[in-house]
Enzyme design. Structure first.
Site, short mmCIF file in Angstrom:
data_model
loop_
_atom_site.label_atom_id
_atom_site.label_comp_id
_atom_site.label_asym_id
_atom_site.label_seq_id
_atom_site.Cartn_x
_atom_site.Cartn_y
_atom_site.Cartn_z
CG LEU A 11 -1.45 1.67 1.19
CD1 LEU A 11 -3.13 1.27 0.02
CD2 LEU A 11 -2.52 1.11 2.73
CG ASN A 181 18.36 2.49 -10.96
OD1 ASN A 181 19.75 1.94 -10.50
ND2 ASN A 181 17.54 2.62 -10.38
N GLY A 221 17.41 6.71 -17.14
CA GLY A 221 16.71 7.83 -17.33
C GLY A 221 16.10 8.59 -18.90
CE LYS A 222 14.25 14.38 -17.58
NZ LYS A 222 14.71 16.24 -16.54
CG ASP A 251 7.92 -1.09 -10.45
OD1 ASP A 251 9.05 -1.31 -10.09
OD2 ASP A 251 7.53 -0.50 -9.43
CB SER A 281 4.31 4.73 -16.06
OG SER A 281 5.24 5.40 -16.19
#
Ligand code: RIB
EC number: 2.7.1.15
Length: 303
Positions: A11, A181, A221-222, A251, A281
């Site tokens: 959660l 990453n 990343g970018k 994810d 996303s």
């Protein structure tokens, strides 16, 4: 052919703040929202939204959050028969802070996610599962059991070794595709900086390979995504979009990639599709709720 995800269900309590607090500082929250999250759940939702028949194996507590998260997962089309409801531990929780500048900090309390056992995994039928996908928010012993059983059934073993944990590296030899990453790559390859250029990323990634047939994918990343094999490396460039919330973008990439591979796309096509899904996303708040549908990704790629 399906995607089988072994992973966490949390959660997520997401507070938006102007600036992230420094140690000892109290800051005012601008809003607080509760979302379905957890790396396993997010990746399962992403794969299901991309059209792959998706099963999730995990655990929640016998509490209100656990029951409602299972209902949400099923609503996204994820098969949840392998999600146990345990009375000995609460449902996992993540406290997420997102700043106006898009930075975030996350504290995860694993709860029931940490109770999954290798025996539970070994007792699960894996027939018809093309891709087996795991992250490091569930015990490494359970992931090891999955990858060992999966190898015998011909499943493609994909590990998103996040968060970076020392026990994660022991799973690399059992893995066909490893997703990291930049920060995680630097940690596992023991670098004193985060590699950015393809050549440097490839060199660091190859240090982590233990078999000639392994693939390592590094999200940058970018800049985009690098895919590295023993004899080739390529970069899929990042897409320029305005990010509202990057929590769960990695994810999204992993789940969409698994869906592409389960649908027999070749590696480059699957990476391009997953890169586009992740770019979509970040334009919506929340982790699981921000995963795009296959149609949305197709339209984005055509545009
Ligand atoms: O990767 C993002 C996820 O990490 C969040 O949804 C949170 O639950 C943590 O597991």
């Amino acid at each position: 052919m399906g995607v089988f995800v072994l992973g966490s269900i949390n959660l997520d309590a997401v507070a938006r703040v102007d600036d992230l607090p420094r140690p000892g500082e109290t800051v005012a929250g601008l809003s607080l929202e509760l979302f379905l999250g957890g790396k396993g759940a997010n990746q399962a939702v992403a794969a299901a939204r991309m059209g792959a028949p998706t099963r999730l194996m995990g655990a929640v507590g016998k509490d209100d959050s656990g029951a409602s998260l299972k209902v949400k997962l099923a609503g996204y089309g994820v098969q949840v028969a392998d999600v146990a409801e345990l009375s000995g531990a609460p449902t996992g929780q993540a406290h997420v802070w997102v700043s106006n500048g898009g930075e975030n900090m996350i504290v995860v309390t694993g709860g029931a996610n940490m109770m999954i056992t290798p025996q539970q995994v070994a007792a699960t039928a894996l027939e018809g599962q093309r891709v087996l996908l795991a992250q490091l928010e569930t015990p490494a012993s359970a992931i090891e059991a999955l990858f060992k059983a999966g190898a015998a059934k011909g499943g493609l073993r994909v590990l998103n070794a996040a968060p970076a944990l020392p026990q994660g590296a022991a799973l690399f030899p059992l893995t066909d595709i490893l997703i990291l990453n930049q920060t995680e790559l630097a940690t596992y390859a023991r670098l004193d900086h985060e590699p950015a250029k393809l050549e440097e990323v490839s060199k660091a990634a190859r240090k982590l390979m233990s078999r000639p047939d392994q693939t390592i994918i590094v999200t940058l990343g970018k800049t985009g995504v690098a895919a590295v094999r023993r004899d080739e490396a390529f970069l899929v460039e990042g897409r320029k979009v305005k990010a509202v919330d990057t929590v769960g973008a990695g994810d999204c990439f992993c789940g969409a990639l698994a869906a592409g591979l389960a649908a027999n796309l070749d590696l480059r096509e699957a990476v391009e599709q997953a890169n586009a899904a992740a770019a979509l996303s970040v334009q919506k708040p929340g982790a699981a709720p921000s995963m795009p549908s296959k149609r949305e990704v197709e339209v984005f790629l055509e545009g």
